[in-house]
Design a protein around this motif. Structure first.
Motif, mmCIF file in Angstrom:
data_model
loop_
_atom_site.group_PDB
_atom_site.id
_atom_site.type_symbol
_atom_site.label_atom_id
_atom_site.label_comp_id
_atom_site.label_asym_id
_atom_site.label_seq_id
_atom_site.Cartn_x
_atom_site.Cartn_y
_atom_site.Cartn_z
ATOM 1 N N VAL A 1 0.929 -1.154 0.153
ATOM 2 C CA VAL A 1 0.062 -0.058 0.071
ATOM 3 C C VAL A 1 1.010 1.059 0.069
ATOM 4 C CG1 VAL A 1 -2.065 -0.991 1.196
ATOM 5 C CG2 VAL A 1 -0.195 -0.035 2.605
ATOM 6 N N SER A 2 2.057 0.994 0.074
ATOM 7 C CA SER A 2 2.924 2.084 0.238
ATOM 8 C C SER A 2 4.507 1.417 0.266
ATOM 9 C CB SER A 2 2.773 3.105 1.623
ATOM 10 O OG SER A 2 3.842 3.773 1.811
ATOM 11 N N LEU B 1 -8.293 5.179 -7.017
ATOM 12 C CA LEU B 1 -7.997 3.783 -8.005
ATOM 13 C C LEU B 1 -7.465 2.629 -6.857
ATOM 14 C CD1 LEU B 1 -5.706 5.627 -10.699
ATOM 15 C CD2 LEU B 1 -8.091 4.242 -10.944
ATOM 16 N N PHE C 1 -2.685 2.642 -8.119
ATOM 17 C CA PHE C 1 -2.102 3.813 -8.475
ATOM 18 C C PHE C 1 -0.720 3.845 -8.191
ATOM 19 C CE2 PHE C 1 -1.432 5.883 -4.256
ATOM 20 C CZ PHE C 1 -2.217 4.816 -3.704
ATOM 21 N N LEU D 1 3.141 11.263 -2.668
ATOM 22 C CA LEU D 1 2.284 12.092 -3.832
ATOM 23 C C LEU D 1 1.609 10.744 -4.710
ATOM 24 C CD1 LEU D 1 2.528 15.215 -5.422
ATOM 25 C CD2 LEU D 1 2.564 13.219 -7.204
ATOM 26 N N GLY D 2 0.385 11.160 -4.958
ATOM 27 C CA GLY D 2 -0.746 10.024 -5.778
ATOM 28 C C GLY D 2 -0.148 10.790 -6.863
HETATM 29 O O1 4AD Z 1 -1.797 9.499 2.596
HETATM 30 P P1 4AD Z 1 -1.396 8.190 1.990
HETATM 31 O O2 4AD Z 1 -2.181 7.022 2.141
HETATM 32 O O3 4AD Z 1 0.053 8.330 2.432
HETATM 33 C C1 4AD Z 1 0.766 7.366 2.499
HETATM 34 O O4 4AD Z 1 0.873 6.072 2.045
HETATM 35 C C2 4AD Z 1 2.266 7.523 2.925
HETATM 36 N N1 4AD Z 1 2.887 6.283 3.440
HETATM 37 C C3 4AD Z 1 3.181 8.391 2.395
HETATM 38 C C4 4AD Z 1 4.423 9.074 2.934
HETATM 39 O O5 4AD Z 1 4.591 9.488 3.938
HETATM 40 N N2 4AD Z 1 5.313 8.487 2.363
HETATM 41 O O6 4AD Z 1 -1.192 8.277 0.471
HETATM 42 C C5 4AD Z 1 -0.476 9.267 -0.241
HETATM 43 C C6 4AD Z 1 -1.164 9.796 -1.437
HETATM 44 C C7 4AD Z 1 -2.338 10.424 -1.227
HETATM 45 O O7 4AD Z 1 -2.272 11.982 -0.854
HETATM 46 C C8 4AD Z 1 -3.164 10.339 -2.481
HETATM 47 O O8 4AD Z 1 -2.535 11.598 -3.398
HETATM 48 C C9 4AD Z 1 -2.550 9.102 -2.991
HETATM 49 O O9 4AD Z 1 -1.557 8.717 -2.402
HETATM 50 N N3 4AD Z 1 -3.770 7.991 -3.006
HETATM 51 C C10 4AD Z 1 -4.378 7.399 -3.914
HETATM 52 N N4 4AD Z 1 -4.164 7.845 -5.095
HETATM 53 C C11 4AD Z 1 -5.302 7.256 -5.941
HETATM 54 N N5 4AD Z 1 -6.033 6.361 -5.494
HETATM 55 C C12 4AD Z 1 -6.113 5.952 -4.233
HETATM 56 N N6 4AD Z 1 -6.872 4.917 -3.764
HETATM 57 C C13 4AD Z 1 -5.009 6.582 -3.262
HETATM 58 N N7 4AD Z 1 -4.861 6.560 -1.933
HETATM 59 C C14 4AD Z 1 -3.958 7.495 -1.858
#
Ligand code: 4AD
Ligand code: MG
Length: 482
Positions: free
Chosen positions: A204-205, A238, A241, A452-453
Motif C-alpha cells: 500500500v506504500s 484507484l 495507482f 504524492l499520488g
Molecule cells: O496519504 P497516503 O495514504 O500516505 C501514504 O501512503 C504515506 N505512506 C506516504 C508517505 O508519507 N510516504 O497516500 C499518499 C497519497 C495521497 O495523498 C493520494 O494522493 C494518493 O497517495 N492516494 C491515492 N491515489 C489514488 N487512489 C487511491 N486509492 C489513493 N490513496 C492514496
C-alpha cells in the motif's frame, strides 16, 4: 526509406523533396485530405491525395483508424492551421480499419464512459493522446527533479508482509488453493505452507522500506505502483495507482513542506514548458466540459491560468486546529450543508471539508499540518508539548483545488520508546516490524517524507475530472479489464 515523425515534419524549417510518414487516419475529407496522426504530437499532418490518379479501391480503404504510409513532398500548406502538408505521391494501406466497426468515430463524439470501456482504443483520440503524453512527461519530470537534487531512486517491494498505513485495505498475495486450503489446528489458514511461508499482500506504500534506505543514503525517492483494496468508488480513487515517496534523513516537517511544494511546482512548470500543445488542447476541452455545468460550479480559471497560479503562489500552511475553527464557523457547517458536521476538535476531515478549505475559503493549495494523533498512522512524530487528550502528530496533507488530498506525509517518530509505545497501543506486531524498528535502534535521527499520488497530479495538470481517465488501464472496484 525511413519514415519521419509527424512532429518533426510539422516542425521542419524547410520544404522537403521526399518524406515518408506513417500513422493512423483520423479523418479523410473530400476524397482528398487525410488528417494523419502518429502519436508524436497532438497535431495531425494533412496529406493531400491525388485522387484522380489513385484507384477507387485504395481511396475506399482510407478510413478512420486505418494505418497508412505515405510518401510525398513536404510543401507549404495553403490551408489555414498548418504550415506544412504532404503532397502524396505514393500511398500504402498498412492495416485496414472497417469504418462500420471501428468504435472511435470522431463524428459521434464518444462519451468518456464509452471510451473507458474501450481503454485500448481511447488513446487514439486527441484527448487521451494528450493526457498520456502529459503523464509521460510528468513522470520524467519527477525523476529529473529528484536526480538533480541527488536523491537515490529506490525500488521498494511490490509484495510485502507489512501494512504500512495500518489501514488494512490490502490485496492478499497467495499461492494457496482456495479449496482444501491448509489449516492450522485452530482452523486458521496455515500460511506456513504458502509460497512465502507467511501472509503477504500487495504494497500500500513503500514508505517503511524507504525509511530504512533514507537512514543510509540520506535522500531517497520511490516511484512505483501501490495497491489499495478500499471499496471507494469515487473519481479520486484507484485500486492500483502510482505513488512517489521521497524520504529525507535530518528533515523536519517544515523541510518536508518546503520539499513537497518545490517538487510540485517544478513538475508543473516542466509540463507547462514541455507540453504546450497538449495542455492548450486540454484547456479547450475543459472549457467545453464546463459549459455544460451551472455557472456556480465552473472553475474561475482556465487550465493554464490555474497551473500558473500554483507556480506563482505559495501554498497556504494551516494547522489542523485552525482549519477546524474555520470549518466550524463556515456557512455550510452552520446550515448543515456538510454531510459530516464539524462539531469538535478531533474530527477526521472528509473530502467535502478539504474542498471547502481549498476552493471556497483559501482559494489556493493548502498544506494542513499537526493533525490529531489518533486519526493518523502510527509512524508519525508526536508533537512535543501538546495537551493531554489533544495530542497531535507532525503530519501534513496537501490539498489541491478540484482534487482534494494530493500529498500525505509527515515527520517520522524517531524515538524508539515513543514509537514502541504507539505500536503497543495500536496492537501492531513488533516482531513483524522488527526490521523497521532497527532504524530507531541504530543511528536514529529526525527524518521526514511524503507520498504524492501520481494520478492525482496528472488529474490536476490535465484538468480531467475522473481519475480513471489519467491512467491507461484503470483498476477500480468491479473493473479489471485488459
Ligand atoms: O496519504 P497516503 O495514504 O500516505 C501514504 O501512503 C504515506 N505512506 C506516504 C508517505 O508519507 N510516504 O497516500 C499518499 C497519497 C495521497 O495523498 C493520494 O494522493 C494518493 O497517495 N492516494 C491515492 N491515489 C489514488 N487512489 C487511491 N486509492 C489513493 N490513496 C492514496
Ligand atoms: Mg492520506
Amino acid at each position: 526509406m525511413k519514415h519521419t515523425k509527424v512532429k518533426d515534419l510539422l516542425n521542419s524549417t524547410t520544404t522537403l523533396q521526399e518524406v515518408n510518414a506513417k500513422g493512423w487516419v483520423r479523418t479523410f475529407r473530400n476524397n482528398q485530405f487525410i488528417a494523419l496522426n502518429d502519436g508524436s504530437t497532438i497535431n495531425n499532418i494533412q496529406c493531400v491525395v491525388d485522387f484522380e490518379n489513385t484507384p477507387d479501391e485504395t481511396l475506399k480503404r482510407i478510413t478512420t483508424g486505418a494505418a497508412v504510409s505515405v510518401i510525398g513532398t513536404l510543401i507549404e500548406s495553403k490551408g489555414a492551421g498548418q504550415k506544412y502538408e504532404i503532397q502524396v505521391n505514393k500511398l500504402e494501406i498498412l492495416g485496414d480499419s472497417d469504418a462500420e466497426k471501428f468504435p472511435i468515430q470522431p463524428k459521434n463524439k464518444p462519451s468518456l464512459d464509452f471510451l473507458r470501456e474501450n481503454a485500448h482504443l481511447r488513446v487514439r483520440t486527441n484527448m487521451f493522446g494528450a493526457i498520456m503524453r502529459v503523464r509521460s512527461v510528468l513522470s520524467f519530470a519527477v525523476h529529473n527533479y529528484f536526480q538533480q537534487k541527488g536523491f537515490v531512486y529506490v525500488n521498494t517491494p511490490i509484495i510485502t508482509g507489512s501494512d504500512a498505513e495500518g489501514a488494512g485495505e490490502m490485496f492478499k498475495v497467495t499461492a494457496l488453493p482456495f479449496d482444501n486450503t491448509p489449516r492450522t489446528e485452530d482452523g486458521k489458514v496455515n500460511y506456513k505452507e504458502d509460497f512465502f511461508e507467511k501472509e503477504t499482500n500487495l504494497t500500500v506504500s513503500g514508505q517503511l522500506e524507504g525509511e530504512t534506505y533514507a537512514m543510509a543514503l540520506g535522500q531517497i525517492y520511490t516511484f512505483g505502483p501501490t495497491f489499495r483494496a478500499e471499496n471507494s468508488n469515487t473519481s479520486r480513487h484507484l485500486a492500483e495507482f502510482w505513488m512517489i515517496e521521497p524520504e529525507v534523513a535530518f528533515n523536519n516537517l517544515d523541510d518536508n513542506m518546503d520539499l513537497a511544494e518545490d517538487f510540485i511546482q517544478y513538475v508543473i512548470k516542466y509540463a507547462l514548458d514541455n507540453c504546450q500543445d497538449d495542455l492548450k488542447f486540454l484547456e479547450g476541452r475543459l472549457l467545453e466540459e464546463e459549459k455544460s455545468k451551472p455557472q456556480a460550479e465552473r472553475s474561475e480559471m482556465a487550465l493554464l491560468e490555474k497551473l500558473n497560479f500554483v507556480l506563482e503562489n505559495n501554498f497556504k500552511r494551516v494547522s489542523y486546529t485552525e482549519a477546524i475553527d474555520i470549518l466550524r464557523d463556515s456557512t455550510p457547517n452552520k446550515k448543515k450543508k456538510f454531510q459530516y458536521i464539524i462539531n469538535e476538535w478531533g474530527a477526521d476531515l472528509q473530502s467535502e471539508h478539504e474542498r471547502y478549505l481549498v476552493e471556497k475559503h483559501f482559494k489556493c493549495p493548502v498544506i494542513l499540518f499537526d493533525y490529531p494523533a489518533n486519526i493518523k498512522a502510527f509512524y508519525m512524530r508526536l508533537n512535543d508539548n501538546t495537551e493531554p487528550g489533544r495530542e497531535t502528530v507532525r503530519a501534513m496533507d496537501i490539498l489541491f483545488p478540484g482534487i482534494g488530498e494530493i500529498v500525505g506525509g509527515s515527520e517520522r517518530e524517531e524515538r524508539y520508546d515513543v514509537l514502541i509505545e504507539k505500536m503497543k497501543a495500536l496492537e501492531i506486531d513488533e516482531e513483524e516490524l522488527s526490521w523497521y524498528l532497527d532504524t530507531r535502534r541504530f543511528g536514529s535521527a529526525t527524518h521526514a517524507g511524503f507520498g504524492l499520488g501520481f494520478e492525482r497530479l496528472v488529474l490536476f495538470v490535465t484538468g480531467m475530472t475522473n481519475i480513471r481517465d489519467v491512467i491507461p488501464f484503470p483498476r477500480t472496484p468491479g473493473n479489471a479489464e485488459f
